[in-house]
Design a protein around this motif. Structure first.
Motif, PDB file in Angstrom:
ATOM      1  N   VAL A 211      75.560  33.654  73.670  1.00 23.05           N
ATOM      2  CA  VAL A 211      75.258  33.741  72.238  1.00 23.05           C
ATOM      3  C   VAL A 211      76.405  34.419  71.495  1.00 23.05           C
TER       4      VAL A 211
ATOM      5  N   GLU B 281      73.477  29.702  67.398  1.00 20.18           N
ATOM      6  CA  GLU B 281      74.019  30.132  68.685  1.00 20.18           C
ATOM      7  C   GLU B 281      72.935  30.312  69.748  1.00 20.18           C
ATOM      8  N   HIS B 282      71.751  30.775  69.335  1.00 24.89           N
ATOM      9  CA  HIS B 282      70.647  30.944  70.293  1.00 24.89           C
ATOM     10  C   HIS B 282      70.143  29.589  70.782  1.00 24.89           C
TER      11      HIS B 282
ATOM     12  N   ASP C 166      72.102  30.371  79.396  1.00 22.99           N
ATOM     13  CA  ASP C 166      71.273  30.877  78.301  1.00 22.99           C
ATOM     14  C   ASP C 166      71.222  32.400  78.379  1.00 22.99           C
TER      15      ASP C 166
ATOM     16  N   HIS D  26      76.722  23.333  68.059  1.00 22.18           N
ATOM     17  CA  HIS D  26      76.746  24.597  67.313  1.00 22.18           C
ATOM     18  C   HIS D  26      77.822  24.567  66.228  1.00 22.18           C
TER      19      HIS D  26
ATOM     20  N   ARG E 229      79.072  32.675  68.798  1.00 19.82           N
ATOM     21  CA  ARG E 229      79.190  33.223  67.440  1.00 19.82           C
ATOM     22  C   ARG E 229      80.658  33.530  67.112  1.00 19.82           C
TER      23      ARG E 229
END
Length: 400
Positions: free
Chosen positions: A203, A375-376, A198, A368, A207
């Motif tokens: 992220v 993405e978060h 995380d 995702h 993306r």
């Protein structure tokens, strides 16, 4: 009388020779054959095993599995107490505790190992494999008949796609490939023994990876075998694949095969993992009846004559520093290109947690890509899954 004496002497001579022949044969130690499991898409070690058998008399039965099922097959065999005597696998397999791998004594290892290799043969601080070949990194292969100069960045690659109509393929849903894209943004997957998913790097990686799918850079449903066949047939000019495919591609394309570093993104290099292929010994095999034969095989595979011929026999980089130095000074263009692709590569962690990391990353990425999580959320979900899986594994009691 003389005739009888001659016959008697002849009889004694023959029986004596038979006795000593039998005695000599009985003194030879019984040679045990070995069963070694390998991945089909990896390096072809069978010629080396044939040389070993010819030299030592110890037979080697090779059990081959498709790469994408090798890990599950080994784990299944572990649950059925049917593991082979040895396995030749990427070093991260050493983190699979269910295989009950033997610790490798220090005196089994060559004193001439490359430093990078010596650092990559431990799992949780314990040496669990004998290194044989070095590399395993991802790199950019290209067809010189379709592309004269390879793209060095994703921006250049997009320009070539638009102007020349050339395409690229890779195993999009395989996490080893995704990790090379993620590596562009830094941050290790494991820090101080703890999963580290995380993060802002994750992220950004998610993306970018989704944008490649959304912008139709490639056929994302094309699996590993499909991407290989696309490249071999000339359907795509580029493919991202591992050093283990160099021999097959080279045999197919000859001097039309090109090798380059992975394309950069806005000046930042992609960072594939690298590792060694090691021979490991499941089911605590080094405490078993074939320990002597396994040591003989280990010494053979690490010997300078074998290491010096790895490139010519299976197009693999040796783990022996002397052999690698000799290879470098030969000025072979393909060798230089292959070694150059290691410039930005990073050592793959061998901790047991990596099995859970790969699984958690795949679950988060697929959600995702499907639009279920942004993405978060996906990065947070990955961290939740990996921590939950590791916690469950730690709480399990033996025999459960």
């Amino acid at each position: 009388m003389p005739g009888r004496l001659c016959i008697t002497l002849l009889f004694l001579l023959i029986t004596g020779l038979f006795f000593y022949s039998s005695l000599g044969h009985s003194r030879q130690p019984d040679q045990k054959s070995l069963t070694i499991a390998i991945g089909l898409e990896n390096y072809d070690f069978k010629p080396l095993f044939a040389q070993f058998t010819k030299k030592t008399g110890i037979g080697v039965k090779v059990v081959e599995f498709e790469n994408n099922s090798l890990k599950s097959e080994l784990l299944l065999r572990a649950s059925n107490n049917a593991l082979p005597d040895g396995i030749i696998v990427p070093a991260d397999y050493m983190g699979l505790t269910a295989l009950d791998l033997s610790e490798v004594p220090d005196d089994w290892l060559s004193t001439h190992l490359i430093d990078q290799v010596r650092q990559n043969i431990k799992a949780n601080g314990t040496t669990l494999g004998v290194p044989i070949v070095f590399g395993n990194q991802l790199m950019l292969y290209y067809n010189r008949a379709l592309v004269s100069e390879p793209a060095h960045s994703w921006q250049q690659l997009r320009t070539q796609q638009q102007k020349l109509g050339v395409n690229i393929s890779w195993n999009y849903y395989e996490m080893y490939w995704y990790r090379a894209f993620l590596g562009t943004f830094g941050t290790s997957l494991i820090i101080d023994g703890n999963a580290n998913l995380d993060t802002p790097a994750m992220v950004n990686g998610l993306r970018w990876y989704k944008s490649l799918k959304d912008e139709a850079w490639l056929d994302v449903e094309c699996d590993y075998d499909c991407t290989v066949n696309q490249f071999l047939s000339g359907e795509v000019a580029y493919t991202i694949n591992g050093s283990w495919m160099f021999q097959r591609f080279s045999e197919h394309f000859g001097d039309k095969l090109g090798v380059a570093q992975l394309p950069s993104l806005r000046g930042e290099p992609m960072r594939s993992y690298f590792s060694s292929h090691v021979m490991a010994f499941p089911d605590n095999a080094l405490s078993g009846s074939k320990s002597a034969e396994l040591r003989t095989l280990s010494e053979f595979l690490q010997s300078l004559p074998v290491q010096s011929n790895l490139w010519s026999s299976i197009n693999a980089l040796p783990v022996d520093k002397r052999a690698l130095d000799m290879l470098k000074i030969q000025g072979i263009r393909q060798v230089e290109a292959l070694i150059s692709t290691l410039e930005h590569a990073q050592p793959m962690p061998n901790e047991a947690q990596m099995a859970f990391v790969w699984e958690a990353m795949l679950k988060g990425l697929t959600r995702h890509l499907a639009g279920v999580l942004d993405e978060h959320q996906a990065a947070h979900f990955m961290q939740h899954i990996v921590e939950k899986s590791i916690s469950y594994e730690q709480e399990k009691k033996p025999g459960q």
